[in-house]
Design a protein around this motif. Structure first.
Motif, PDB file in Angstrom:
ATOM      1  N   ASN A   1       0.829  -1.212   0.000  1.00  0.00           N
ATOM      2  CA  ASN A   1       0.000   0.000   0.000  1.00  0.00           C
ATOM      3  C   ASN A   1       0.862   1.261   0.000  1.00  0.00           C
ATOM      4  OD1 ASN A   1       0.781  -0.532   2.632  1.00  0.00           O
ATOM      5  ND2 ASN A   1      -1.049   0.353   3.538  1.00  0.00           N
ATOM      6  N   LEU A   2       2.041   1.196   0.585  1.00  0.00           N
ATOM      7  CA  LEU A   2       2.944   2.351   0.561  1.00  0.00           C
ATOM      8  C   LEU A   2       3.529   2.561  -0.832  1.00  0.00           C
ATOM      9  CD1 LEU A   2       4.832   1.939   3.959  1.00  0.00           C
ATOM     10  CD2 LEU A   2       2.940   3.468   3.411  1.00  0.00           C
ATOM     11  N   VAL A   3       3.825   1.470  -1.508  1.00  0.00           N
ATOM     12  CA  VAL A   3       4.341   1.569  -2.873  1.00  0.00           C
ATOM     13  C   VAL A   3       3.272   2.177  -3.774  1.00  0.00           C
ATOM     14  CG1 VAL A   3       5.161   0.267  -4.882  1.00  0.00           C
ATOM     15  CG2 VAL A   3       5.937  -0.364  -2.583  1.00  0.00           C
TER      16      VAL A   3
ATOM     17  N   ILE B   1       3.448   5.809  -6.012  1.00  0.00           N
ATOM     18  CA  ILE B   1       3.427   5.947  -7.472  1.00  0.00           C
ATOM     19  C   ILE B   1       2.096   6.454  -8.023  1.00  0.00           C
ATOM     20  CG2 ILE B   1       5.238   4.229  -7.772  1.00  0.00           C
ATOM     21  CD1 ILE B   1       3.114   2.263  -8.741  1.00  0.00           C
ATOM     22  N   LEU B   2       1.039   6.366  -7.239  1.00  0.00           N
ATOM     23  CA  LEU B   2      -0.266   6.798  -7.723  1.00  0.00           C
ATOM     24  C   LEU B   2      -0.297   8.258  -8.172  1.00  0.00           C
ATOM     25  CD1 LEU B   2      -3.184   6.019  -8.312  1.00  0.00           C
ATOM     26  CD2 LEU B   2      -3.737   6.653  -5.952  1.00  0.00           C
TER      27      LEU B   2
ATOM     28  N   PHE C   1      -4.555  -2.722 -10.088  1.00  0.00           N
ATOM     29  CA  PHE C   1      -3.583  -1.975  -9.286  1.00  0.00           C
ATOM     30  C   PHE C   1      -3.858  -2.149  -7.797  1.00  0.00           C
ATOM     31  CE2 PHE C   1      -2.169   2.192  -7.468  1.00  0.00           C
ATOM     32  CZ  PHE C   1      -0.818   2.099  -7.775  1.00  0.00           C
ATOM     33  N   SER C   2      -5.123  -2.257  -7.433  1.00  0.00           N
ATOM     34  CA  SER C   2      -5.505  -2.398  -6.024  1.00  0.00           C
ATOM     35  C   SER C   2      -5.326  -3.816  -5.488  1.00  0.00           C
ATOM     36  CB  SER C   2      -6.969  -1.986  -5.843  1.00  0.00           C
ATOM     37  OG  SER C   2      -7.145  -0.650  -6.202  1.00  0.00           O
TER      38      SER C   2
ATOM     39  N   LEU D   1       0.813  -5.456  -9.938  1.00  0.00           N
ATOM     40  CA  LEU D   1       0.941  -4.260 -10.764  1.00  0.00           C
ATOM     41  C   LEU D   1       1.555  -3.106  -9.977  1.00  0.00           C
ATOM     42  CD1 LEU D   1       0.402  -3.306 -13.635  1.00  0.00           C
ATOM     43  CD2 LEU D   1      -1.857  -2.566 -12.897  1.00  0.00           C
ATOM     44  N   TYR D   2       1.388  -3.115  -8.663  1.00  0.00           N
ATOM     45  CA  TYR D   2       1.954  -2.065  -7.811  1.00  0.00           C
ATOM     46  C   TYR D   2       3.476  -2.004  -7.940  1.00  0.00           C
ATOM     47  CZ  TYR D   2       3.200  -5.985  -4.922  1.00  0.00           C
ATOM     48  OH  TYR D   2       3.728  -7.166  -4.492  1.00  0.00           O
ATOM     49  N   GLY D   3       4.094  -3.076  -8.398  1.00  0.00           N
ATOM     50  CA  GLY D   3       5.547  -3.133  -8.504  1.00  0.00           C
ATOM     51  C   GLY D   3       6.090  -2.607  -9.823  1.00  0.00           C
TER      52      GLY D   3
END
Length: 69
Positions: free
Chosen positions: A4-6, A10-11, A42-43, A49-51
């Motif tokens: 969640n921090l990543v 980037i969001l 993304f969620s 995908l967050y990476g």
């Protein structure tokens, strides 16, 4: 670092790119992104995908917008 921090880091870049490309305000860009398939993925921590980089995620978003048009 927690996922969640990543995502939180980037969001803003992704949303800014949507704002600039589609000439919309921040709230509209957020709606566009989170209503898209990419926003849903993304969620999801399992999708990973967050990476990816903001540029890559934005390019996926743009492709999906073209397909949906």
């Amino acid at each position: 670092m927690a996922h969640n921090l990543v995502r939180a880091a980037i969001l803003p870049d992704i949303i800014n790119k949507i704002e600039m490309e589609y000439h919309v305000d921040e709230n509209t860009a957020l709606d566009m992104f989170y209503k898209s398939d990419n926003g849903k993925i993304f969620s999801n921590d399992d999708a990973g995908l967050y990476g990816q980089s903001p540029n890559y995620i934005f390019s996926l978003f743009k492709e999906s917008v073209l397909i949906d048009s």
